[in-house]
Motif scaffolding. Sequence first.
Motif: not given
Length: 426
Positions: A125-154
């Motif tokens: 359970l602890v590993s699952y919660c940690a992995l969920v949090t980990f991947f959620r933060r990874i997805f935020k980085i990916e989302e920000a990278a995609m926004r920059i790719r779409r010329h949203d430099l902010s």
Amino acid sequence: LRISQFEDRELKALGALAATYFRNHLSRHTPEDTVDLLSRLLEFPVLLQQPEEAKLGQQSVSMIVNQQIAVLFDDAWNNQLTLRLVIPTQTGKCLVLYPFLGAGSHFPWARILYAALFAFILMVLVSYCALVTFFRRIFKIEEAAMRIRRHDLSARVPVNGGDILSKLALAFNEMAEHIQRLIGSQKEMTHAISHELRTPIARIRFGLEMLESANSEEKRMQQLNGMDHDIQELEKLIDELLTYAVLEQGTPSLHLEMVDVDSIVSRIKREMDQTGRSIQIEHVLFHGIEEGRLAECEQRYIHRALQNLVGNAMKYAKSKVRISCIAQGGMIRVDVEDDGPGIPQDKWDTIFAPFARLDSSRTRSSGGYGLGLSIVQRIVFWHGGIVQAHRSNVLSGARFTMIWPRYQQTRVPVSKLEQLDKVTLH
């Protein structure tokens, strides 16, 4: 009863309870009769032995001598781990019973198994919660990278804590800010360059037209000299642009060495004095220990930065420019002041932008392309320092302050550098 079903304390308690019952039976019958009766009634061995035959330990022998019941765990019966009850009798012999037989252990394996299962489930359970949090933060980085790719430099990534993902998010944000600043600077530079090139090119074209219609050698030389001056302006502009581009687009190749800052200031003073201008340059000598004059830097770039500041001050000074150096808390600070009209306070931050000019006191008629201060800012930035504009307390004009660390491995936050800038130099 199997031993594996109980813990050792529970078995000893049951054994002590049974031994008490058997001892009460001994008080009413002879030991031999008790053994005969119990052997017929019970399904486990019942023996009558001498204490020596029972193979008791020293502590158990002491208990038997004191007419106390001994409850033991051992392998005295067929090499099996067994609970053994040793009951003293009035005849000196011992009634020995083996009521709980089995090859198991008295160790609580069932409870250990349940505890291990619980720990495993908890870990999952602890590993699952940690992995969920980990991947959620990874997805935020990916989302920000995609926004920059779409010329949203902010686009930026939230930074929480100091773990590896937070460091990655911080590095990503710094990269995004650098990219945004580069693109913004390139847009401004492209717009400004097109504007700056238009004037000398137009003058050169006009000079060519006038050269064709010139009817005397004097007029032709006048037009040629004008075009030569315009070409020199273009060369100077290109040189400034190339220098700024090198400093802006990435970390330049700095050849760091320990340099005497006072010697750089003295050299600049001699160079400016040779221009024949009537402006007096005052060099306030470095006060303090000899080692304090040395700073780790790229001498060529620091010379260029100070030369730009001094040259800028001489353009607007009425009669005097003052250069002073001091070491403060592992930092080197250089002030360049003039007695000119000064800079409005609301322009102290904007004048370092590329091609920035002030309309009131510093105009196009004074020359330059508005890149000098931008180059100074980038040079000081790559040395881990800051440059700021203020009003001079000594000459009442403008004051530019450069602060950078004496040693590059001892860089400090900008906030501390700004505090050093508030110290008054004498």
